[in-house]
Design an enzyme around this catalytic site. Structure first.
Site, PDB file in Angstrom:
ATOM      1  N   TYR A 173      38.582 -13.827  29.761  1.00 45.41           N
ATOM      2  CA  TYR A 173      38.018 -13.890  31.114  1.00 45.41           C
ATOM      3  C   TYR A 173      36.497 -13.818  31.031  1.00 45.41           C
ATOM      4  CZ  TYR A 173      37.158 -12.533  36.006  1.00 45.41           C
ATOM      5  OH  TYR A 173      36.706 -12.462  37.306  1.00 45.41           O
ATOM      6  N   TYR A 210      38.990 -22.532  37.306  1.00 44.67           N
ATOM      7  CA  TYR A 210      38.777 -21.074  37.311  1.00 44.67           C
ATOM      8  C   TYR A 210      40.121 -20.382  37.518  1.00 44.67           C
ATOM      9  CZ  TYR A 210      36.239 -16.721  38.048  1.00 44.67           C
ATOM     10  OH  TYR A 210      35.737 -15.456  37.915  1.00 44.67           O
TER      11      TYR A 210
END
Lengths: 137, 370
Positions: free
Chosen positions: B325, B274
């Protein structure tokens, strides 16, 4: 001149803190059982989860834990100060603050440097606690 | 010790990803619905088989259920934070293992680019001008620099590697290769973080179809199994950036995730980390034990994360820094495609195991295998 930067949101728990700032006193809650001092203000002690706490006066002395320089415009009130410095300060009693350093810039600030609280009376109701660098790193 | 109760109880049978970019002609509902249709097609199931639904980031679950014309027995919306992509997959695994559902659709839709999402401009520290997740990570990274002599150039290696991967991914939004110098010359958003340390906000949707391994083995695609996962919250009551880089929480996750999946780190072929901001990649690698704490900078310096060069190809899609994203949803879809061998120029050779890692206030890791 009108103050254009964001103002703190006053709630039932932090109202005593902001009232004290107006009198140039920095206060925080202290757990009567564990002795833990914390910020931001909250309903219960984070240690015991009960209401057995009291407000205490802090020395206003601490050290810089980290710092950044904000280059992005998020607030119109800060637009004229970009880039501006924001520091994370750990007070000697334990609580952490995010704050501004009134007498230091990117080249004079350092992690570990000692700081002392000062109060900036930004409106009739609000004095913002900021910090002054006591020594150059 | 017996096998972990949830080991291999869930299989990802289908994934769907929309294009990523600026799509003002649709919205988060439209993007989620498109991703769902693609995932259903990919799995080769009928919409009527979906009896579980987990939605994320889409504003209103009720409206989404109406639009999708679904009436599942298990329906849930998770919080919009990116940490909930992994948590959502864990919940689906639990639902399948408990028999609460047989086929769970997980749907993410985000129109942040067209909606001009700013990720900053409010919060309790706004009176001092402090706001945004990026500034929080900048604060943490400055401390890491001080404590371990880490440098901004170390972060550059991460951004450069992921951009190289994105250049091999037609779906990635940012595909032009960059250098360490480009990273260093990009403007500061919040010093010590440069523009090229930040993820790229876009519009897009992602969906996964998750079912029992028994059901998955008869479907169109080779199933990808959820071999193991672990999660640990790491909040502090100070409301300031976390001074421990989530290290203790990540260590705990590391101590659990490999035994649960019944494999060790050496079996992992690639990583999906992440990467909302490049420092989280260092924090993840250190916390998960790929290197010692403080050695993350040196670890990534020699191309460790790069396809074709390093031992741990990471974020082969380009990740949040260069693909889009999509808050972990796209990374897990990429992990599935790697394990299926569908990634073309950016395929990790002989890919059998992919590990997903998320370093944040809810730290998590998921191990996916063929």
């Amino acid at each position: 001149m009108t103050y254009t930067k964001p103002l703190p949101t006053i709630d039932v728990w932090n109202r005593p803190f902001w009232d004290a700032c107006k009198e140039q006193r920095l206060i925080a809650q202290k757990c009567n059982t564990s002795g833990k001092v914390w910020f931001p203000p909250s309903p219960v002690s984070p240690i015991t989860r009960d209401h057995d706490w009291r407000w205490i006066d802090l020395t206003g002395a601490g050290r810089i834990v980290s710092w950044v320089v904000m280059h992005q415009k998020y607030f119109s009130g800060f637009a004229g100060e970009i880039p501006y410095l924001v520091a994370q300060v750990e007070l000697d009693e334990g609580p952490m603050f995010i704050t501004n350093i009134v007498n230091a810039g990117r080249n004079s600030v350092a992690i570990g440097a000692r700081v002392q609280v000062v109060f900036d009376p930004i409106t009739d109701e609000i004095s913002l606690p900021k910090f002054r660098l006591l020594e150059r790193a | 010790m017996g096998a972990w109760a949830l080991k291999d109880k869930a299989a990802i049978a289908g994934v769907g990803t929309t294009g990523y970019g600026a799509f003002p002609e649709t919205d988060d509902y439209g993007l989620g619905l498109e991703a769902l249709r693609l995932a259903v097609d990919d799995a080769g199931i009928d919409f009527g088989e979906i009896d579980g639904l987990i939605i994320n980031r889409i504003p209103n679950y009720e409206r989404f259920v109406q639009l999708a014309n679904l009436n599942p027995t298990y329906v849930l919306a998770t919080e919009a934070h990116g940490r909930f992509s992994a948590v959502s997959l864990m919940l689906a695994t639990q639902a399948l293992a408990s028999g609460s559902a047989k086929v769970v659709a997980l749907v993410y839709g985000n129109n942040g680019r067209s909606a001009r999402a700013k990720y900053g401009g409010s919060g309790m520290w706004a009176p001092w001008g402090f706001t945004s997740p990026g500034a929080t990570h900048a604060m943490m990274f400055r401390q890491h620099m001080h404590e371990f002599s880490t440098k901004s150039e170390d972060l550059a290696n991460i951004s450069v590697a992921f951009r190289k991967h994105a250049s091999m991914n037609p779906a990635a939004v940012m595909r032009a290769p960059i250098t360490v110098e480009d990273h260093q010359n990009s403007r500061f958003v919040c010093d010590p973080l440069h523009l090229l340390d930040y993820c790229i906000i876009n519009d897009g949707g992602v969906a996964w179809i998750v079912t029992t391994p028994d059901r998955a083995k008869d479907l169109k695609r080779r199933p990808v199994h959820v071999a193991g996962y672990a999660v640990q919250a790491s909040f502090n009551h100070n409301a300031v950036p976390n001074s421990d880089y989530w290290y203790p929480a990540l260590r705990k996750v590391a101590s659990e995730v490999y035994p649960r999946a019944d494999l060790d780190r050496s079996a992992v072929n690639g990583l999906m980390i992440y990467d909302n901001f490049s420092p989280t990649v260092l924090f993840s690698l250190e916390g998960m034990g790929f290197c010692e704490q403080g050695e993350g900078g040196a670890f990534v310096r020699s191309g460790t994360l790069e396809l074709g060069r390093g031992r741990w190809p990471t974020n082969t899609s380009g990740g949040h820094l260069s693909e889009s994203y999509m808050q972990g949803w796209g990374l897990i879809a990429e992990g599935v495609r790697q394990l299926r061998g569908e990634c073309g120029a950016r395929q990790i050779p002989n890919c059998n195991v992919i590990q997903y890692i998320c370093a944040t206030n809810i730290c998590s890791s998921i191990i996916l295998r063929k």
